[in-house]
Design a protein around this motif. Sequence first.
Motif, PDB file in Angstrom:
ATOM      1  N   GLU A 357       0.552  -1.299   0.158  1.00 54.86           N
ATOM      2  CA  GLU A 357      -0.120   0.044   0.074  1.00 54.86           C
ATOM      3  C   GLU A 357       0.870   1.385   0.042  1.00 54.86           C
ATOM      4  N   LEU A 358       1.622   1.623   1.141  1.00 51.27           N
ATOM      5  CA  LEU A 358       2.769   2.350   1.120  1.00 51.27           C
ATOM      6  C   LEU A 358       3.354   2.883  -0.192  1.00 51.27           C
ATOM      7  N   PHE A 400      -6.473   3.952   5.044  1.00 51.41           N
ATOM      8  CA  PHE A 400      -4.494   4.136   4.463  1.00 51.41           C
ATOM      9  C   PHE A 400      -4.968   5.124   3.509  1.00 51.41           C
ATOM     10  N   ALA A 401      -5.767   4.895   2.077  1.00 53.84           N
ATOM     11  CA  ALA A 401      -6.266   6.053   1.902  1.00 53.84           C
ATOM     12  C   ALA A 401      -6.142   7.973   2.282  1.00 53.84           C
ATOM     13  N   ILE A 402      -7.163   7.874   3.053  1.00 53.78           N
ATOM     14  CA  ILE A 402      -7.184   8.886   3.684  1.00 53.78           C
ATOM     15  C   ILE A 402      -6.382   9.796   4.332  1.00 53.78           C
ATOM     16  N   ALA A 410      -4.961   6.514  11.505  1.00 52.67           N
ATOM     17  CA  ALA A 410      -5.601   6.665  11.604  1.00 52.67           C
ATOM     18  C   ALA A 410      -6.942   5.919  12.496  1.00 52.67           C
ATOM     19  N   PRO A 411      -6.750   5.744  14.468  1.00 55.25           N
ATOM     20  CA  PRO A 411      -7.604   5.747  14.889  1.00 55.25           C
ATOM     21  C   PRO A 411      -9.056   7.171  14.730  1.00 55.25           C
ATOM     22  N   ALA A 412      -7.943   8.879  14.370  1.00 59.69           N
ATOM     23  CA  ALA A 412      -8.105   9.385  14.726  1.00 59.69           C
ATOM     24  C   ALA A 412      -9.854   9.224  13.411  1.00 59.69           C
TER      25      ALA A 412
END
Length: 484
Positions: A357-358, A400-402, A410-412
């Motif tokens: 992904e990255l 991940f995209a966001i 990620a938690p946010a």
Amino acid sequence: MNDLVAGKTGDWEVVIGLEVHAQVTSNAKLFSGASASFGAAPNENVSLVDAAMPGMLPVINRECVYQAIRTGLGLKAQINLKSVFDRKNYFYADLPQGYQISQFKDPIVGEGSLRIVMSDGSARDIGIERLHLEQDAGKSMHDQHPSKSYIDLNRTGVALMEIVSRPDIRSSAEAAAYVRKLRSILRYLGTCDGNMEEGSLRADVNVSVRRPGSPLGTRTETKNLNSLRFIQMAIDHEVARQIEIIEDGGEIDQETRLFDTSTGTTRTMRSKEDAHDYRYFPDPDLLPMVVTQDEVDTLAAGLPELPDAIRDRLIGDYGLSPYDASVITEERETALYYEAASAGRDRKLVANWMTVELFGALNKAGKSLANCPVSPDMLGGLVELISDSTISGRIAKDVFAIMFETGKTAPAIVVEKGLKQVSDSDAIEGLIDKVLAANLDKVEEFRGGKDKLFGFFVGQVMKQSGGQANPSMVNQILRSKLDG
Ligand code: ADP
Ligand code: MG
């Protein structure tokens, strides 16, 4: 392992030895205090020594010597405590001394080795014959003016390491793997920036062919290749050319050749006979160079962990695949990012997210880790949410995209978008009951033996949940209901 090449009259073995010129990372030149930086205005970085004004004397730059020793240590090579600088006499229009100061019989670094790993995971050690220090030449430009040539002496006298391999390389792909690995080690060590476009790293390729098991054939040397692709193209062309000549009853001339990037072919530059007569002799302006074992030990103690060691550790301790481990360790920045992102987390899962992904997202955005919007801790944080079942792998891709887009953690994102995975068994059971009730015909078919409908039910339940149901719980509850 030996990729033989088929000719008209049988198989040929390719033999390659590389001479790589690597520009030493240092502030000043090898024998003068002028700046060694790239990109200055023409002739801005030229001292009286570089211009070879009468009476000027070279003074060795100790940092360049240390860089060569660090490199030798990184190549597991013999460090010679005493080495000698020689004059290599040759007319270089852009080296005003009229000779190059180099090392001949007594180089600073002796035999070493370098491990290459091919894409199929096979590994092989390529012998290093020597590494010596020498001066680079400047640059002549013949295309700037109709009747004049221009000379830029900025590069004149900049320190180069010439790293000579044994003729151990057996294919153009291995040659590329060798240069790639060498570049990686140099960059880890910080002894050369490895920038091939700017000419900081260039290779001369020595190529010969022979029948398997025969003595070495006559070689040609193709000079100054500045990309991995050109190295491979020049070798492939040279191999085909040599095989054709020999099979047609001819002989190979030992000569120096040039690669034409526009046609992908090589042509004669000069015959080796003339080229050999450099009349080397020890430079009377320079004493033999002596370093102490203490200095070498201090330099050895200061070396960073190198890619082979890190790779072995990632495979052995973290259980990564050889492929992932190679991708992650090629660049030091990548290895450091990975260590930070994966510390205390699922090592394999982080490796997977990083390489797929990255790197995919960076590639698409034309970015590198240096300006990556996702910090190691942010990627690690995302993987944690998968590991503890807060979100599914599917939802994680959206998160991940966001994250990549906005730089939020990620938690946010999960809280903000309400993406938390549903792991409440009552809720999941409710969804399943709804799906089964709406598809009674399919339930019948399933119970009648149409097993593959199971996937259909899973898909429907996931869809009902907006992708948020815990997939393994869906599987488990669905199974028990259908079987019951
Ligand atoms: P020179 O001093 O003429 O440059 P070297 O002995 O230093 O010759 O060799 C230069 C390079 O050529 C080395 O990398 C070596 O491995 C390679 N080499 C030597 N013999 C052969 C051969 N027969 N085929 C291919 N490469 C060779
Ligand atoms: Mg040589």
